[in-house]
Scaffold this motif. Structure first.
Motif, PDB file in Angstrom:
ATOM      1  N   GLY A  66       0.803  -1.211   0.000  1.00 55.51           N
ATOM      2  CA  GLY A  66       0.000   0.000   0.000  1.00 55.51           C
ATOM      3  C   GLY A  66       0.835   1.260   0.000  1.00 55.51           C
ATOM      4  N   LYS A  67       0.132   2.382  -0.162  1.00 50.37           N
ATOM      5  CA  LYS A  67       0.788   3.690  -0.142  1.00 50.37           C
ATOM      6  C   LYS A  67      -0.148   4.689   0.516  1.00 50.37           C
ATOM      7  CE  LYS A  67       3.195   7.025  -3.146  1.00 50.37           C
ATOM      8  NZ  LYS A  67       4.546   6.737  -2.645  1.00 50.37           N
ATOM      9  N   ASP A 127       5.236   4.199   1.936  1.00 49.89           N
ATOM     10  CA  ASP A 127       5.053   2.958   1.186  1.00 49.89           C
ATOM     11  C   ASP A 127       5.172   1.791   2.152  1.00 49.89           C
ATOM     12  OD1 ASP A 127       4.968   3.712  -1.788  1.00 49.89           O
ATOM     13  OD2 ASP A 127       6.715   4.814  -1.077  1.00 49.89           O
ATOM     14  N   SER A 128       4.212   0.878   2.082  1.00 44.97           N
ATOM     15  CA  SER A 128       4.227  -0.247   3.010  1.00 44.97           C
ATOM     16  C   SER A 128       3.957  -1.545   2.264  1.00 44.97           C
ATOM     17  CB  SER A 128       3.177  -0.058   4.110  1.00 44.97           C
ATOM     18  OG  SER A 128       1.873   0.002   3.560  1.00 44.97           O
ATOM     19  N   GLN A 129       4.485  -2.622   2.804  1.00 48.80           N
ATOM     20  CA  GLN A 129       4.182  -3.947   2.299  1.00 48.80           C
ATOM     21  C   GLN A 129       4.320  -4.931   3.452  1.00 48.80           C
ATOM     22  OE1 GLN A 129       7.002  -5.620  -0.487  1.00 48.80           O
ATOM     23  NE2 GLN A 129       8.698  -4.426   0.362  1.00 48.80           N
ATOM     24  N   GLY A 130       3.717  -6.087   3.296  1.00 47.85           N
ATOM     25  CA  GLY A 130       3.795  -7.059   4.376  1.00 47.85           C
ATOM     26  C   GLY A 130       3.272  -8.410   3.938  1.00 47.85           C
ATOM     27  N   ALA A 131       3.465  -9.386   4.802  1.00 46.46           N
ATOM     28  CA  ALA A 131       3.007 -10.745   4.540  1.00 46.46           C
ATOM     29  C   ALA A 131       2.587 -11.386   5.851  1.00 46.46           C
ATOM     30  CB  ALA A 131       4.100 -11.569   3.865  1.00 46.46           C
ATOM     31  N   GLN A 132       1.621 -12.294   5.746  1.00 50.63           N
ATOM     32  CA  GLN A 132       1.157 -13.062   6.900  1.00 50.63           C
ATOM     33  C   GLN A 132       1.011 -14.522   6.482  1.00 50.63           C
ATOM     34  OE1 GLN A 132      -2.590 -11.008   7.510  1.00 50.63           O
ATOM     35  NE2 GLN A 132      -1.785  -9.866   9.247  1.00 50.63           N
ATOM     36  N   ALA A 133       1.365 -15.420   7.396  1.00 47.21           N
ATOM     37  CA  ALA A 133       1.154 -16.848   7.168  1.00 47.21           C
ATOM     38  C   ALA A 133       0.844 -17.485   8.510  1.00 47.21           C
ATOM     39  CB  ALA A 133       2.391 -17.487   6.538  1.00 47.21           C
ATOM     40  N   GLN A 134      -0.214 -18.251   8.573  1.00 46.83           N
ATOM     41  CA  GLN A 134      -0.564 -18.908   9.828  1.00 46.83           C
ATOM     42  C   GLN A 134      -1.297 -20.210   9.548  1.00 46.83           C
ATOM     43  OE1 GLN A 134      -3.281 -15.733  11.310  1.00 46.83           O
ATOM     44  NE2 GLN A 134      -4.784 -17.385  11.588  1.00 46.83           N
ATOM     45  N   ILE A 135      -1.228 -21.121  10.519  1.00 49.46           N
ATOM     46  CA  ILE A 135      -1.920 -22.403  10.419  1.00 49.46           C
ATOM     47  C   ILE A 135      -2.472 -22.764  11.787  1.00 49.46           C
ATOM     48  CG2 ILE A 135       0.187 -23.743  10.829  1.00 49.46           C
ATOM     49  CD1 ILE A 135      -1.005 -25.828   8.817  1.00 49.46           C
ATOM     50  N   THR A 136      -3.663 -23.345  11.808  1.00 48.30           N
ATOM     51  CA  THR A 136      -4.324 -23.743  13.047  1.00 48.30           C
ATOM     52  C   THR A 136      -4.670 -25.222  12.984  1.00 48.30           C
ATOM     53  OG1 THR A 136      -5.289 -21.548  13.359  1.00 48.30           O
ATOM     54  CG2 THR A 136      -6.322 -23.376  14.540  1.00 48.30           C
ATOM     55  N   VAL A 158       6.302  -6.932   8.145  1.00 47.87           N
ATOM     56  CA  VAL A 158       5.901  -5.643   7.578  1.00 47.87           C
ATOM     57  C   VAL A 158       7.138  -4.814   7.298  1.00 47.87           C
ATOM     58  CG1 VAL A 158       3.597  -5.530   8.595  1.00 47.87           C
ATOM     59  CG2 VAL A 158       5.550  -4.661   9.890  1.00 47.87           C
ATOM     60  N   ASP A 159       7.036  -3.976   6.282  1.00 47.73           N
ATOM     61  CA  ASP A 159       8.153  -3.125   5.869  1.00 47.73           C
ATOM     62  C   ASP A 159       7.585  -1.768   5.453  1.00 47.73           C
ATOM     63  OD1 ASP A 159      11.107  -2.929   4.852  1.00 47.73           O
ATOM     64  OD2 ASP A 159       9.886  -2.226   3.178  1.00 47.73           O
TER      65      ASP A 159
END
Length: 659
Positions: free
Chosen positions: A300-301, A322-331, A346-347
């Protein structure tokens, strides 16, 4: 103290007096107008879908029906009407506070102490005016810390805005709204699912002129030329409960008036700002419902610039994030327990008028987390626990680097005494990392009489520990909740003069925030088996203690009391709904930036009234619905921020066609 005790006694006595009433409703409604009410789920508290009754913290949910009942334009409108402490400037710069902590409107969400999410990931802003309500399915609010789930900036709470997904047959709607102060808005939306594909798309544009205050004073330069919003959410389901999707959102505000104090009204300054983002994600689970997973990438921006209309060229300050990020999860879910584990990243890259040309301040934050939940004693006892490890690296535009890390932990319990009554308790840690400006800035404001402002590379993260306990009761048409919370806030980042005309950021002791939250509502119509839904309701937050540990002074912009209460009426067959709502803000301490000598603001109570009526149901040709609203019903002269009075009595009238 006695005053607080009296109010708490009133709330508790009201619940006790009403306790037998649901028994009447159960008896009178048996065998007639019987309706199965499904318990709402919530995804913010544990990052997965759960029953609200299994959550160990105080969570509030606003459904799509709640949002569509009034002319809510952005997230701040919702928070205002629900009694949260909102600070709103006329130039669409808006913050909200939960339990004494607030979002920050002048930077990205790293500067906030309340975290705003969109579909479970960081929104990238602390300004509520940039969060649209046009395409929202529901809003979920965690009152209290949630750093284990979502990382930095969630000291006071989390607001998760969940957008709509297409489902069922194709639908389209067209809505036009006119209002006071030459307000105009048009909205178009389409939604549906075809085979394995689904989509939801919404666009709107609005404009408004200058408004008058409750005292009748003309407040020049408070309008805006346009606010444009667009959103898209589409997906493909390739297996049962396995969906890949993409979403995009874009908000742009053009020529938004920045009028300064009414006492020094500036007729030509204005602001342009906006935010845009896209997400790519995959939600899935196994056929036996044992494993659930989620993978997401977002970018995003956020843009902000101020203009002085009296200067050439007019731009005086700008900031891009300026931003970017990632998520990963498991249950993994067993019969008596579930475990969720995941990774976040996140960056941020921030540049503004004061950074070195072509350079930016950067912030990178990878993190890992786990959460455990178990149910015992035939599911009557729910136990939770979790932990999170964050690393962060902040780099200045001049190449200076600060690295640090943080551990956060939480645990909680719910005990369901009966099917209607439960008690809960929770302990949680939270933190907020220093920003690049707080660590490294060195800016000379001498020309404005403020000397030199300096960062401090030795800053530690702000941190908190919160203990809370609550009781929830639901029986028949009566719902009530009461929560006590206590927060120890440490290493608060503030600024102090260190001599020589230099002001430096530094860690100070912190403070203590201690209070009670409560809510109560009763559906009188359901109690007597009527076709009408008639619901008096109320909610409040009161602080027993909210003081700085170093100075023993009360925290500013924190009212001792805030509340929302009123009545809502609904009749499905008639297509009619109405709501009368009162919002109360108690007196609170402020800093007198205007120079009037004032040290407090408030108290104020503001009323709003909304009504909607279905005019025509043309079956396969669609429906036409009329909506009206009056904000500040009694034309109160009040301000949410010193020197910036809010609009006087304001009317809206909208017409919606849905096919």
């Amino acid at each position: 103290m006695l005053k607080k005790i009296r109010w708490m006694a009133v709330v508790l006595l009201t619940g006790l007096v009403m306790y037998p009433l649901p028994l009447m409703a159960d008896h009178q409604g048996a065998g007639q107008n019987s309706t199965l009410v499904l318990e709402p789920t919530v995804v913010t508290a544990g990052r997965i879908k759960e029953k609200k009754s299994d959550i160990t913290t105080n969570v509030t949910i606003y459904t799509r029906e709640d949002l569509e009942a009034s002319s809510i334009q952005d997230l701040s409108d919702l928070m205002l009407k629900e009694g949260f402490m909102v600070r709103e400037y006329p130039n669409s710069t808006i913050s909200v506070a939960i339990r004494g902590f607030s979002t920050d409107t002048h930077g990205n969400d790293l500067s906030s102490s309340v975290l705003i999410l969109v579909n479970g990931r960081r929104a990238g802003t602390g300004n509520l005016a940039k969060i649209s309500m046009d395409n929202v399915e529901r809003v979920e609010i965690i009152r209290g810390p949630a750093s284990v789930q979502y990382g930095a900036s969630a000291l006071g709470g989390v607001i998760n805005v969940i957008t709509r997904k297409g489902k069922g047959p194709f639908t389209a709607s067209l809505e036009g709204t006119l209002g006071s102060w030459d307000y105009k808005k048009g909205t178009v939306s389409m939604s549906g699912a075809v085979s394995q594909f689904d989509f939801d798309v919404t666009g709107s544009k609005s404009s408004q002129g200058d408004y008058d205050t409750g005292s009748g004073s003309e407040y020049r330069n408070t309008g805006f030329d346009s606010k444009e919003r667009f959103s898209f959410n589409g997906g493909f389901t390739f297996l049962p409960q396995n969906r890949v999707g993409i979403s995009y959102s874009d908000y742009s505000g053009d020529h938004i008036g920045s009028p300064d104090y009414l006492s020094a009204n500036d007729p030509d300054d204005y602001v342009n700002h906006g935010i845009k983002s896209y997400d790519v994600y995959y939600d899935g689970q196994t056929r036996d419902d044992f494993l659930f997973w989620n993978i997401r990438y977002f970018k995003g921006k956020d843009e902000y610039e101020t203009h002085d209309g009296a200067m050439t060229p007019s731009r005086t300050y700008w900031r891009d994030t300026d931003s970017q990020g990632a998520q990963a999860q498991i249950t993994a879910k067993w019969a008596v327990a579930q475990i969720t584990a995941g990774w976040d990243w996140v960056d941020y890259e921030v540049s503004n008028s004061n950074t070195v040309a072509g350079k930016e301040n950067t912030y990178e934050n990878p993190a890992g987390f786990f959460m455990v939940k178990t149910k015992l004693l035939e599911d009557k006892l729910v136990l939770t626990g979790g932990g999170r490890y964050d690393e962060y690296e902040v780099t200045s535009d001049t190449g200076k680097v600060k690295e640090d890390d943080n551990w956060s932990f939480s645990c909680g319990a719910v005990y369901k005494i009966t099917g209607e009554l439960s008690v809960r308790a929770n302990y949680a840690q939270a933190f907020k990392m220093p920003t690049a400006d707080q660590l490294f800035m060195l800016t000379d404001y001498s020309a404005w009489g403020m000397g030199i402002w300096s960062g401090n590379e030795n800053l530690k993260p702000e941190s908190s520990e919160t203990y809370e306990a609550g009781i929830d009761y639901t029986r028949g048409s009566l719902t009530g909740s009461l929560t006590y919370f206590h927060t120890d806030f440490e290493d608060r980042i503030a600024y102090k003069s260190i001599g020589g005309g230099v002001t430096q950021y530094t860690n100070v002791q912190g403070g203590t925030l201690d209070g009670v939250e409560g809510s109560l509502q009763l559906d009188i119509g359901a109690m007597f088996g009527w076709d009408w839904e008639i619901v008096p309701y109320g909610s409040f937050t009161t602080f027993l203690e909210y003081e700085d540990d170093e100075t023993n002074e009360k925290f500013q912009y924190t009212p001792e009391w805030s509340a929302a209460y009123g009545m809502r009426v609904n009749h499905v067959e008639y297509g009619l709904n109405a709501r009368l709502n009162f919002t109360h803000y108690g007196r609170h301490e402020i800093t007198d930036y205007e120079g009037t000598g004032a040290t407090t603001l408030g108290p104020d109570t503001v009323a709003d009234f909304s009504v909607g009526k279905e005019l025509f149901d043309m079956n396969k040709f669609g429906k036409i619905r009329l909506k009206g609203e009056i904000n500040n019903l009694f034309d109160r002269d009040y301000a949410l921020v010193q020197g910036y009075p809010s609009p006087g009595r304001t009317f809206y009238l909208g017409l919606n066609y849905t096919y």
